[in-house]
Structure formats: structure tokens, C-alpha cells
Design an enzyme around this catalytic site. Structure first.
Site, PDB file in Angstrom:
ATOM      1  NE  ARG A  20      -2.034  -1.334   3.494  1.00 34.57           N
ATOM      2  CZ  ARG A  20      -2.408  -1.186   4.749  1.00 34.57           C
ATOM      3  NH1 ARG A  20      -3.602  -0.756   5.054  1.00 34.57           N
ATOM      4  NH2 ARG A  20      -1.580  -1.464   5.732  1.00 34.57           N
ATOM      5  CG  ASN A  38      -3.984  -4.509   3.307  1.00 40.58           C
ATOM      6  OD1 ASN A  38      -3.422  -4.350   2.237  1.00 40.58           O
ATOM      7  ND2 ASN A  38      -3.324  -4.554   4.439  1.00 40.58           N
TER       8      ASN A  38
END
Length: 94
Positions: A20, A38
Site C-alpha cells: 500500500r 487491504n
């Protein structure tokens, strides 16, 4: 210049490998806005928008990912651009 918006699901070893954060950095270097988070199934979801060439570049990067990731597949589809601007951010929670 044309705008493009995509929703992409990244499969593989993409959680707990700085995916990320690296996606955020890459998108912001490219000038692409949106978010990354996520998912509870182990995938990472990316929603991004920007100039078509910049979004295409981020999509190509997603197939490789962060240095510690192992991307096996990226599913994506286009959505109608909304004209959103600003940095791509990390969202928490599935």
C-alpha cells in the site's frame, strides 16, 4: 487529455510487504489520485483516477508491485471518471 478511472484488485503476496505504501508513493509521483486498501481476502484494492497515461502507468506498476510483493494477478475494470484530484491515500479496514 482524457481522464481514466479504474478499480483494481491485486492478488498474490501483497499484504504485509509495504504494498500500500509503495502504491501510494508511485501514484503520487505519477499524479494519480484515489485510494488503496487491504481486503479481508488477502488482496489489495486500488481505486484511482487521473490522466489516462498516468493511470495506465500505475496499472502496469501494480502488476509488479513493491519490492517484497509477489503479484500473481491484477483484475481491473474502468469506471466513469469523477474528476477527483489530490493525492492517493491509504485507507484502513476491509
Amino acid at each position: 487529455m482524457s481522464r481514466k478511472r479504474i478499480r483494481a484488485t491485486v492478488h498474490g503476496r501483497v499484504q504485509r510487504v509495504a504494498f500500500r505504501e509503495c502504491t501510494r508513493q508511485e501514484a503520487n509521483q505519477l499524479g494519480v489520485s484515489g485510494w488503496v486498501r487491504n481486503q479481508s481476502d488477502g488482496t489489495v484494492l486500488v481505486l484511482c483516477e487521473g490522466e489516462a497515461s498516468q493511470v495506465d502507468a500505475l496499472l502496469a506498476w501494480l502488476s509488479i508491485g513493491s519490492p517484497y510483493a509477489m503479484v500473481t494477478k491484477v483484475d481491473w475494470h474502468e469506471e466513469e471518471p469523477l474528476g477527483e484530484a489530490g493525492p492517493l491515500v491509504i485507507r484502513y479496514g476491509a
